[in-house]
Design a protein around this motif. Structure first.
Motif, PDB file in Angstrom:
ATOM      1  N   ARG A 427       0.832  -1.207   0.000  1.00  0.00           N
ATOM      2  CA  ARG A 427       0.000   0.000   0.000  1.00  0.00           C
ATOM      3  C   ARG A 427       0.865   1.255   0.000  1.00  0.00           C
ATOM      4  O   ARG A 427       0.602   2.212  -0.726  1.00  0.00           O
ATOM      5  N   ALA A 428       1.912   1.213   0.827  1.00  0.00           N
ATOM      6  CA  ALA A 428       2.774   2.393   0.958  1.00  0.00           C
ATOM      7  C   ALA A 428       3.563   2.646  -0.318  1.00  0.00           C
ATOM      8  O   ALA A 428       4.056   3.751  -0.553  1.00  0.00           O
ATOM      9  N   GLY A 430       2.615   2.882  -3.345  1.00  0.00           N
ATOM     10  CA  GLY A 430       2.002   3.849  -4.245  1.00  0.00           C
ATOM     11  C   GLY A 430       2.095   3.441  -5.704  1.00  0.00           C
ATOM     12  O   GLY A 430       2.337   2.274  -6.032  1.00  0.00           O
ATOM     13  N   LYS A 431       1.902   4.440  -6.564  1.00  0.00           N
ATOM     14  CA  LYS A 431       1.791   4.159  -7.993  1.00  0.00           C
ATOM     15  C   LYS A 431       3.087   3.655  -8.620  1.00  0.00           C
ATOM     16  O   LYS A 431       3.086   2.747  -9.443  1.00  0.00           O
ATOM     17  N   ARG A 433       5.282   2.070  -7.188  1.00  0.00           N
ATOM     18  CA  ARG A 433       5.662   0.840  -6.499  1.00  0.00           C
ATOM     19  C   ARG A 433       7.063   0.925  -5.897  1.00  0.00           C
ATOM     20  O   ARG A 433       7.848  -0.012  -5.948  1.00  0.00           O
TER      21      ARG A 433
END
Lengths: 468, 244, 219
Positions: A427-428, A430-431, A433
């Protein structure tokens, strides 16, 4: 020499930002690493020779008292005086006493790391004796009032421009940019120091028990000068330097220069045995050998004993990726790099060099190149264990490792923990990765991103696959 | 032949595709693969931090979990090296444990070493096409002698063009907790690795240890390189690169 | 208790043996046997090997058929390098016909300011292109050290394969080593500044080795 190994982290950070030093270290690596590889390729086999060299050193250590006594007997029979010093201060006192007994006012010195251990120059100056370092590198450092940063190439951290500036300032001569001209200038400045010195001081790369000889391995010839011209010659060396025979010396000499500088042999190997005889036209009237303990005997029978095999070739530091990036001064005492990270805590106290055994990725390069097979990574790990045993590690580190090990033994709990971690990290991410910040792991994320995981553990995915 | 797959904690958490790739390769080679579900970590972080005692329990756990296996294989030279060369040292004074543990350790292999030396693998399923440069991870290289094995397997993939980088055998700076304790030195070492890797112009940098790969990729991305792919040798050989 | 006793006691304690290690027969027995370690196998032709190695170390090597022509060969070398004709030489080489070739050879130890030093050698080692010089009454150590040019003259027959052979020769002919045994391999050098090799640090800048086909006995 004062030990400041406690400041490793801080110093290392400075050295990483020193552009000139970085260029110098790159040069060292290119010359010495490649040189060693080429020089060893000429031998029939590094492995069999290194095994033999390790056996020679181990044999000497296994009967160290016997070989030292045999050395002493032979040296005395040949007219040398043998002194035993328990500490660096004792060794200094002995040198000063010898100087006083023979009216010595000036001394010329060839390179000796053991004398750096003792802080001998300072002690001599306190006693009113003028001492000149004559190894080119050590001479430059004496002018600059700096400690060596490498045990073989002491001034590796300085560029020729800096040396040129230093000579200009101290010698009041025009600036020179050519290395050969700088060398000639030093030769001319130093020649009177050799010719006028009352005492010559040298170290010894080896002591030969069979013959009572001190062996000096050099290229510049200054070692020969300080042991030939002055009327008194003092050898100061560690008790572990003894080897049994001339054959054993030959075995070690095949590896020492090759491992150090990539030379098949150094320009000079001098075997010095006793003082000048009645009919000798030259040579010192007195030869004194000081055998220094300074923590060495305590390592016998210890798990660290194999570090006493060390022949000071410097290959471990030349090949150490940490040394290659921070240089010798970061280590804070006489001996840098992997061998120094063992010797400094061993001689100066575990608590005074907490970072050194950890300043290592356990890459194993040092152990692989060591010509006397010292298992340096194992010794460094053993020092880490001692820190743990003595409660010298930070409690947070201890707690984290214990918690990790405790959890890792409990598969169900571990599965839950990693499942949550995988989910959170994904999750942390982000886009892009990538994790740009890692709370609690700033050491990582200050200079690196962390590729984010996909979000589910192998364990969970595998179980799912089994169900399908 | 019954082969236990030791997934490794880092693969389990950070890149499961490497575990599945290893599984696929082993099955492809004709092994009957078991994956003990209770496995966790070999304990190397604690061992190298100076807490050997904490590792003993993990070593015993490993011994129990993989007891019936002919071989144990890990997609990591560092974990295989820990088990093979260091586990026995933890029990030198306990011959009864050692008698059971040591043979198992001797039968523990790094993946590419196992595929080449034991299984004599002839063909690999991977289909990667492009140029590659290979980083030799330290533990695998110096503890287990892994250097030609991954290259031999890559040579079986016609689309792969291997371009060796300078100093491929120099440490990337990962070193487990070293990368946290001495982050600045570690990042500088990673920088050199990135420089040498980029200088080859290769499409991808490959290696056999996820720790090193995370370190190198992390530094590459921070430096702004978002194009060089960083791949585990198992993913390449299995044809699973680019899958999670 | 002296420092010596305390150090020896600590060593004995560390090694877990008694304090009477001085009487340890293993030590003397091993020294008596002095076995060789692994010696690299080399081509059997000693002179070419020695020459190749010495030249790699920046020495010049000349071969002459007998000691008689040595002075002329040295004179030619000195002239070619503009080194003059004043030399200092080992007393045991004073008998060569130096004057006939226009070389002035003062037979004495070297002093500051001497520019060329001529020595013999006890033997030479083919493996590394090394000369072994022994100090002594007629072989002062300074002659190979203080001058900027070192000329060494020795019979090719004194080239031995490896350092171990040189030690055997030393034991056989001299028993124990003299005050100084100097193994010399080329002109002095330093690489302390930027690891750049520079010839002529504190010792000679250049070195000429003259190998003679016959021994010196006839001189």
């Amino acid at each position: 020499m004062e030990c400041s190994a406690g400041e490793f982290k801080h110093r290392a950070a400075q050295k990483l930002g020193d552009v000139k030093l970085q260029a110098a270290l790159r040069r060292l690596q290119d010359k010495f690493v490649d040189g060693r590889a080429a020089a060893l390729a000429e031998l029939d086999g590094f492995d069999s020779l290194a095994d033999a060299a390790a056996a020679v050193r181990e044999r000497a250590l296994a009967d160290l008292d016997g070989y030292l006594l045999r050395f002493e007997r032979e040296a005395i029979a040949r007219g040398a005086h043998v002194h035993w010093a328990e500490t660096g201060a004792d060794a200094n006192r002995i040198v000063v006493e010898i100087a006083a007994a023979h009216g010595v006012r000036t001394a010329a010195k060839s390179k000796s790391m053991v004398s750096e251990e003792c802080g001998l120059n300072h002690a001599l100056e306190q006693a009113g004796i003028r001492v000149t370092e004559t190894d080119l590198g050590e001479y430059i450092l004496q002018l600059a009032q700096e400690p060596p940063s490498h045990i073989v190439a002491p001034v590796v951290h300085k560029s020729k421009e800096e040396i040129s500036e230093l000579f200009h300032e101290k010698h009041h001569t025009p600036r020179k940019t050519d290395i050969a001209e700088l060398c000639r200038e030093a030769r001319e400045v130093l020649r009177p120091a050799f010719l006028g010195a009352d005492m010559g001081i040298s170290g010894a790369n080896f002591l030969v028990a069979e013959t009572g000889s001190a062996v000096i391995v050099t290229n510049e010839g200054n070692g020969r000068l300080v042991t030939t011209l002055p009327r008194v010659h003092v050898v100061i060396t560690g008790i572990e330097k003894v080897v049994p025979t001339l054959e054993d010396l030959a075995t070690l000499l095949r590896l020492l220069p090759r491992s150090a500088t990539g030379q098949a042999i150094t320009n000079y190997v001098s075997l010095l045995t006793g003082a000048k005889g009645e009919r000798d036209p030259d040579g010192p009237e007195q030869m004194h050998v000081i055998l220094l303990d300074n923590g060495r005997s305590r390592l016998l029978g210890d798990e660290l004993q194999s570090i006493l095999r060390c022949i000071r070739c410097g290959a471990c530091m030349n090949h150490c990726p940490v040394y290659q990036n921070v240089g010798g001064h970061a280590y804070g005492w006489v001996y840098p790099g992997p061998m120094g990270s063992v010797l400094t805590p061993a001689y100066q106290g575990l608590e005074n060099a907490l970072d050194l055994p950890h300043a290592c990725t356990m890459c194993g390069a040092c152990g692989a190149v060591c010509p006397v097979r010292i298992p340096l990574p194992d010794l460094l790990r053993r020092l880490r264990e001692r820190q743990t045993e003595r409660g010298l590690r930070p409690w947070r580190e201890r707690l984290a490792l214990r918690l990790w090990a405790w959890t890792a033994k409990r598969a169900t709990l571990y599965a839950v923990g990693t499942r949550a971690a995988a989910w959170l990290l994904a999750r942390a991410g982000g886009k892009d990765r990538l994790l740009h910040r890692l709370p609690g792991a700033a050491g990582w994320s200050a200079g690196r991103d962390m590729p984010a995981p996909p979000g589910r553990t192998f364990r969970d995915l595998y179980r799912e696959r089994g169900r399908r | 032949m019954r082969v236990g797959l030791f997934v490794t904690c880092l693969v389990d958490l950070m890149r499961p595709s490497i575990g599945f790739s290893a599984l696929k390769l082993l099955e492809h080679a004709g092994c009957r693969v078991v994956v003990p579900e209770t496995q966790t970590c070999c304990g190397q972080p604690a061992y190298n931090a100076g807490d050997a005692k904490a590792v003993r329990g993990l070593a015993l756990k490993f011994m129990e979990e993989f007891a019936g296996c002919d071989y144990v294989v890990a997609p990591s030279g560092s974990c295989a090296g820990m088990i093979r060369t260091h586990y026995p040292d933890l029990f030198r004074a306990e011959p009864e444990i050692l008698a059971e543990l040591e043979p198992l350790c001797r039968r523990t292999y790094e993946l590419t070493d196992f595929l080449v030396s034991v299984m004599k693998l002839e063909r690999v399923p991977g289909r990667f096409s492009g140029s590659l440069t290979y980083h030799d991870s330290c533990s695998g290289l110096r503890e287990l002698g892994i250097s030609r094995q991954p290259r031999a397997l890559l040579a079986k993939m016609p689309g792969v063009r291997l371009v060796e980088m300078r100093e491929s055998t120099t440490c990337c700076g990962f070193g487990g907790t070293f990368s946290l304790k001495f982050g600045d030195i570690s990042a500088r070492m990673a920088d050199h690795k990135c420089d040498h890797g980029e200088a080859t112009g290769a499409d991808a940098l490959a290696g056999g240890d996820l720790g090193c790969l995370l370190n190198i990729e992390g530094r590459l991305r921070r430096r702004g390189n978002h194009t060089t792919r960083v791949l585990h040798i198992a993913e390449l050989l299995a044809g699973e690169e680019g899958q999670d | 208790m002296s420092a010596r006793q305390r150090i020896l006691a600590r060593i004995a304690a560390g090694l877990g043996h008694g304090a009477e290690a001085g009487a340890n027969g293993a030590v003397d027995g091993y020294i008596e046997r002095h076995p060789r370690g692994p010696v690299p196998r080399r081509a059997p032709d000693l002179v070419p090997r020695f020459r190749e190695q010495a030249e790699r170390l920046s020495s010049t090597v000349l071969e002459v058929p007998a000691p008689g022509p040595v002075p002329a060969a040295v004179a030619a070398y000195l002239a070619a390098h503009g080194l003059g004709t004043e030399t200092v030489c080992w007393p045991d080489l004073a008998g060569l016909p130096w004057a006939a070739s226009g070389v002035r050879a003062a037979a004495r130890p070297a002093r500051a300011g001497d520019m060329v030093g001529i020595t013999g050698a006890f033997c030479a080692i083919a493996e590394t292109g090394t000369l072994m010089l022994l100090s002594g009454e007629d072989t002062p150590a300074t002659v190979s050290l203080l001058p900027e040019t070192h000329v060494a003259v020795l019979p090719a027959a004194r080239i031995v394969p490896a350092m171990e052979d040189a030690w055997d020769l030393l034991r056989a002919e001299r028993g124990v080593p003299p005050r100084a045994v100097n193994l010399v391999s080329g002109p002095s050098r330093t690489a302390d500044i930027e690891q750049t090799v520079t010839l002529g640090a504190h010792g000679p800048y250049r070195m000429l080795i003259v190998l003679t086909g016959e021994d010196f006995d006839d001189v």
